[in-house]
Design a protein around this motif. Structure first.
Motif, PDB file in Angstrom:
ATOM      1  N   GLY A  25       0.858  -1.183  -0.056  1.00  0.00           N
ATOM      2  CA  GLY A  25      -0.043  -0.069  -0.039  1.00  0.00           C
ATOM      3  C   GLY A  25       0.896   1.177   0.170  1.00  0.00           C
ATOM      4  O   GLY A  25       0.817   1.994   0.728  1.00  0.00           O
ATOM      5  N   CYS A  26       1.734   1.400  -0.985  1.00  0.00           N
ATOM      6  CA  CYS A  26       2.806   2.254  -0.656  1.00  0.00           C
ATOM      7  C   CYS A  26       2.154   3.839  -1.192  1.00  0.00           C
ATOM      8  O   CYS A  26       2.923   4.645  -0.834  1.00  0.00           O
ATOM      9  CB  CYS A  26       3.984   2.008  -1.773  1.00  0.00           C
ATOM     10  N   GLY A  27       1.201   3.914  -1.572  1.00  0.00           N
ATOM     11  CA  GLY A  27       0.676   5.103  -1.860  1.00  0.00           C
ATOM     12  C   GLY A  27       1.353   5.956  -2.720  1.00  0.00           C
ATOM     13  O   GLY A  27       1.738   5.744  -3.843  1.00  0.00           O
ATOM     14  N   ASP A  47       0.782  -1.359  -4.546  1.00  0.00           N
ATOM     15  CA  ASP A  47      -0.403  -0.887  -4.248  1.00  0.00           C
ATOM     16  C   ASP A  47      -1.444  -1.511  -5.115  1.00  0.00           C
ATOM     17  O   ASP A  47      -1.098  -1.949  -6.267  1.00  0.00           O
ATOM     18  CB  ASP A  47      -0.410   0.705  -4.349  1.00  0.00           C
ATOM     19  N   VAL A  48      -2.721  -1.146  -4.781  1.00  0.00           N
ATOM     20  CA  VAL A  48      -3.935  -1.770  -5.503  1.00  0.00           C
ATOM     21  C   VAL A  48      -4.441  -0.530  -6.524  1.00  0.00           C
ATOM     22  O   VAL A  48      -5.009  -0.839  -7.469  1.00  0.00           O
ATOM     23  CB  VAL A  48      -5.240  -2.036  -4.944  1.00  0.00           C
ATOM     24  N   SER A  49      -3.730   0.733  -6.250  1.00  0.00           N
ATOM     25  CA  SER A  49      -4.271   1.867  -7.144  1.00  0.00           C
ATOM     26  C   SER A  49      -3.203   2.209  -8.227  1.00  0.00           C
ATOM     27  O   SER A  49      -2.175   2.391  -7.924  1.00  0.00           O
ATOM     28  CB  SER A  49      -4.490   2.971  -6.212  1.00  0.00           C
ATOM     29  N   LYS A  50      -3.640   2.372  -9.448  1.00  0.00           N
ATOM     30  CA  LYS A  50      -2.932   2.555 -10.471  1.00  0.00           C
ATOM     31  C   LYS A  50      -2.430   3.944 -10.497  1.00  0.00           C
ATOM     32  O   LYS A  50      -1.236   4.319 -10.766  1.00  0.00           O
ATOM     33  CB  LYS A  50      -3.386   2.298 -11.962  1.00  0.00           C
ATOM     34  N   PHE A  51      -3.088   4.881  -9.763  1.00  0.00           N
ATOM     35  CA  PHE A  51      -2.859   6.306  -9.586  1.00  0.00           C
ATOM     36  C   PHE A  51      -1.834   6.253  -8.515  1.00  0.00           C
ATOM     37  O   PHE A  51      -0.840   7.190  -8.787  1.00  0.00           O
ATOM     38  CB  PHE A  51      -4.132   7.037  -9.040  1.00  0.00           C
ATOM     39  N   ALA A  52      -1.824   5.684  -7.674  1.00  0.00           N
ATOM     40  CA  ALA A  52      -0.605   5.581  -6.499  1.00  0.00           C
ATOM     41  C   ALA A  52       0.509   4.992  -6.892  1.00  0.00           C
ATOM     42  O   ALA A  52       1.672   5.657  -6.827  1.00  0.00           O
ATOM     43  CB  ALA A  52      -1.057   4.637  -5.259  1.00  0.00           C
ATOM     44  N   LEU A  53       0.597   4.240  -7.883  1.00  0.00           N
ATOM     45  CA  LEU A  53       1.697   3.603  -8.548  1.00  0.00           C
ATOM     46  C   LEU A  53       2.341   4.531  -9.559  1.00  0.00           C
ATOM     47  O   LEU A  53       3.458   4.552  -9.571  1.00  0.00           O
ATOM     48  CB  LEU A  53       1.474   2.205  -9.328  1.00  0.00           C
ATOM     49  N   ARG A  72       5.182  -2.627  -8.141  1.00  0.00           N
ATOM     50  CA  ARG A  72       4.138  -3.690  -8.558  1.00  0.00           C
ATOM     51  C   ARG A  72       2.509  -3.110  -8.250  1.00  0.00           C
ATOM     52  O   ARG A  72       2.510  -2.725  -7.143  1.00  0.00           O
ATOM     53  CB  ARG A  72       4.412  -5.043  -8.092  1.00  0.00           C
ATOM     54  N   GLU A  73       1.781  -3.547  -9.185  1.00  0.00           N
ATOM     55  CA  GLU A  73       0.200  -3.676  -8.824  1.00  0.00           C
ATOM     56  C   GLU A  73       0.034  -4.725  -8.014  1.00  0.00           C
ATOM     57  O   GLU A  73       0.202  -6.091  -8.716  1.00  0.00           O
ATOM     58  CB  GLU A  73      -0.655  -3.391 -10.046  1.00  0.00           C
ATOM     59  N   GLU A 101     -13.635  -1.354  -7.337  1.00  0.00           N
ATOM     60  CA  GLU A 101     -12.849  -0.534  -8.393  1.00  0.00           C
ATOM     61  C   GLU A 101     -12.581   0.804  -8.107  1.00  0.00           C
ATOM     62  O   GLU A 101     -12.131   1.673  -8.608  1.00  0.00           O
ATOM     63  CB  GLU A 101     -13.615  -0.525  -9.594  1.00  0.00           C
ATOM     64  N   ASP A 102     -12.938   1.320  -6.816  1.00  0.00           N
ATOM     65  CA  ASP A 102     -12.529   2.565  -6.313  1.00  0.00           C
ATOM     66  C   ASP A 102     -11.361   2.477  -5.304  1.00  0.00           C
ATOM     67  O   ASP A 102     -11.372   2.519  -4.157  1.00  0.00           O
ATOM     68  CB  ASP A 102     -13.855   3.150  -5.301  1.00  0.00           C
ATOM     69  N   THR A 103     -10.327   2.643  -5.971  1.00  0.00           N
ATOM     70  CA  THR A 103      -9.150   2.273  -5.227  1.00  0.00           C
ATOM     71  C   THR A 103      -8.570   3.639  -4.408  1.00  0.00           C
ATOM     72  O   THR A 103      -7.822   3.605  -3.343  1.00  0.00           O
ATOM     73  CB  THR A 103      -7.784   2.167  -6.276  1.00  0.00           C
ATOM     74  N   ILE A 104      -9.295   4.607  -4.732  1.00  0.00           N
ATOM     75  CA  ILE A 104      -9.141   5.875  -3.778  1.00  0.00           C
ATOM     76  C   ILE A 104      -9.485   5.613  -2.403  1.00  0.00           C
ATOM     77  O   ILE A 104      -8.788   5.739  -1.503  1.00  0.00           O
ATOM     78  CB  ILE A 104      -9.419   7.258  -4.439  1.00  0.00           C
TER      79      ILE A 104
END
Length: 180
Positions: A25-27, A47-53, A72-73, A101-104
């Motif tokens: 969950g690196c944010g 992280d699960v969020s593409k935006f965070a990655l 990595r995702e 699907e709401d990774t935020i």
């Protein structure tokens, strides 16, 4: 809060110095960046969020840490077969079930079951003598001390800070969990 947690890591480099670290969950990547910049051998950042990655990747490139950091995702350990000496997860602070699907929202909310899954899986991704670090927030509803003990970890609160300014006012913690 991540800024305070990053400061803790800077002053407690024994958790990552010359070690392989997994930052779940690196944010934005702030915790992994501090560890990579100040002595970690390798950092797996997920992280699960593409935006965070994307944000993490930008920050890693900014500091020239691409040779140390592997981004990595991954949903917890789903895409991480390796073991680490230290695992850190800046847990989503608030109790709840985020919309699919709401990774935020997923970065801020988690169920008790997700935390339990993390604690069960983390043991199998630690090298012998490894440690799990869990930063948390007193108003968040998840207590790593209590949950860690229930999952067979030796738990020690290694840091506590009372944040009196900014958005996240309240007690911030870092707990050290070592499998028994």
């Amino acid at each position: 809060s991540a800024r305070y947690h990053a400061r803790f890591l800077f002053y407690n480099s024994h958790y990552f110095q010359d070690k392989t670290v997994c930052d779940i969950g690196c944010g934005s990547g702030i915790l992994g960046t501090v560890m990579a910049k100040y002595g970690a051998k390798k950092i797996i950042m997920s992280d699960v969020s593409k935006f965070a990655l994307e944000n993490t990747r930008t920050n890693i490139q900014k500091f020239g840490l691409e040779n140390i950091c592997d981004i990595r995702e991954s949903n917890l350990f789903s895409n991480i077969p390796e073991k680490a000496d230290t695992i850190i997860w800046n847990i989503p602070f608030f109790e709840g079930n985020p919309p699919k699907e709401d990774t935020i929202s997923a970065s801020m909310m988690m169920t008790k079951e997700l935390f339990d899954r993390f604690l069960m899986e983390a043991k199998y991704h630690l090298n012998p003598g490894g440690v799990v670090l869990v930063p948390s927030y007193s108003l968040g509803g998840h207590d790593p001390l209590e949950r860690g003990l229930e999952h067979g970890y030796q738990v020690k609160r290694v840091w506590k800070h009372d944040s009196v300014s900014g958005i996240q006012k309240g007690l911030l913690y870092i707990d050290e969990l070592i499998p028994k």
